[in-house]
Design a protein around this motif. Structure first.
Motif, mmCIF file in Angstrom:
data_model
loop_
_atom_site.group_PDB
_atom_site.id
_atom_site.type_symbol
_atom_site.label_atom_id
_atom_site.label_comp_id
_atom_site.label_asym_id
_atom_site.label_seq_id
_atom_site.Cartn_x
_atom_site.Cartn_y
_atom_site.Cartn_z
ATOM 1 N N TYR A 139 0.860 -1.182 0.000
ATOM 2 C CA TYR A 139 0.000 0.000 0.000
ATOM 3 C C TYR A 139 0.898 1.235 0.000
ATOM 4 C CZ TYR A 139 -3.749 -3.222 0.832
ATOM 5 O OH TYR A 139 -4.635 -4.246 0.695
ATOM 6 N N PHE A 140 0.862 1.953 -1.112
ATOM 7 C CA PHE A 140 1.721 3.105 -1.351
ATOM 8 C C PHE A 140 1.049 4.379 -0.843
ATOM 9 C CE2 PHE A 140 3.027 6.536 -4.249
ATOM 10 C CZ PHE A 140 4.391 6.517 -4.042
ATOM 11 N N MET B 151 2.358 6.069 -10.641
ATOM 12 C CA MET B 151 2.453 5.673 -9.240
ATOM 13 C C MET B 151 2.170 4.191 -9.073
ATOM 14 S SD MET B 151 2.182 8.292 -6.650
ATOM 15 C CE MET B 151 1.459 9.897 -6.588
ATOM 16 N N PRO B 152 2.865 3.525 -8.223
ATOM 17 C CA PRO B 152 3.794 4.004 -7.216
ATOM 18 C C PRO B 152 5.229 4.143 -7.731
ATOM 19 C CG PRO B 152 3.514 1.676 -6.908
ATOM 20 C CD PRO B 152 2.628 2.081 -8.061
ATOM 21 N N LYS C 183 -2.465 3.727 -2.513
ATOM 22 C CA LYS C 183 -2.550 3.004 -3.783
ATOM 23 C C LYS C 183 -2.077 1.577 -3.545
ATOM 24 C CE LYS C 183 -1.300 2.919 -8.573
ATOM 25 N NZ LYS C 183 -2.553 2.473 -9.089
ATOM 26 N N ARG C 184 -2.968 0.664 -3.734
ATOM 27 C CA ARG C 184 -2.649 -0.756 -3.576
ATOM 28 C C ARG C 184 -1.961 -1.231 -4.849
ATOM 29 N NH1 ARG C 184 -6.734 -5.664 -3.823
ATOM 30 N NH2 ARG C 184 -5.357 -7.263 -3.012
ATOM 31 N N CYS D 43 2.038 3.431 3.106
ATOM 32 C CA CYS D 43 0.997 4.104 3.883
ATOM 33 C C CYS D 43 0.995 3.628 5.340
ATOM 34 C CB CYS D 43 -0.358 3.818 3.247
ATOM 35 S SG CYS D 43 -1.727 4.585 4.120
ATOM 36 N N ASP D 44 0.823 4.581 6.266
ATOM 37 C CA ASP D 44 0.658 4.227 7.683
ATOM 38 C C ASP D 44 -0.688 4.719 8.218
ATOM 39 O OD1 ASP D 44 0.965 6.947 7.994
ATOM 40 O OD2 ASP D 44 2.753 6.816 9.251
ATOM 41 N N SER D 45 -1.611 5.021 7.306
ATOM 42 C CA SER D 45 -2.996 5.441 7.618
ATOM 43 C C SER D 45 -3.099 6.797 8.299
ATOM 44 C CB SER D 45 -3.708 4.376 8.462
ATOM 45 O OG SER D 45 -3.790 3.169 7.747
#
Length: 105
Positions: A48-49, A93-94, A72-73, A61-63
């Motif tokens: 998860y970018f 991306m990514p 972006k998965r 990503c850390d939410s």
């Protein structure tokens, strides 16, 4: 009537798109984490970018989204070295496409 060359029309379209993307990013408070790429060895799997630039675990990503940005998965099907975008302005991306060179100047 003025007829413009096709390549000139494509250039105008590209510039218009870049302006719209910049305005969108400013409005949505997207942050350029760093104007460069990060080369990482990634194993096969789903990642998860971070697209907002505020994650402390870049480029992932850390939410900690600060707006409507969502991670972006992406799936890596072959373990290898990948160049991931840190400026958050890549059109691929990514993965890095060199857009940070424009931001750094």
């Amino acid at each position: 009537m003025l007829i413009l060359p096709f390549s000139f029309l494509l250039l105008l379209l590209f510039l218009f798109g870049a302006i719209l993307k910049t305005l969108y990013n400013l409005f949505m408070k997207k942050k350029c984490f760093q104007p460069k790429s990060m080369s990482l060895n990634l194993d096969v799997g789903t990642y998860y970018f971070c697209t907002c630039g505020h994650s402390k675990d870049q480029p992932f990503c850390d939410s900690t989204h600060t707006s409507d940005f969502k991670p972006k998965r992406f799936y890596i099907s072959e373990a290898s070295n990948y160049s991931l975008c840190l400026c958050k302005d890549s059109l691929n991306m990514p993965f890095c496409d060199g857009s940070h060179r424009r931001l750094a100047s």
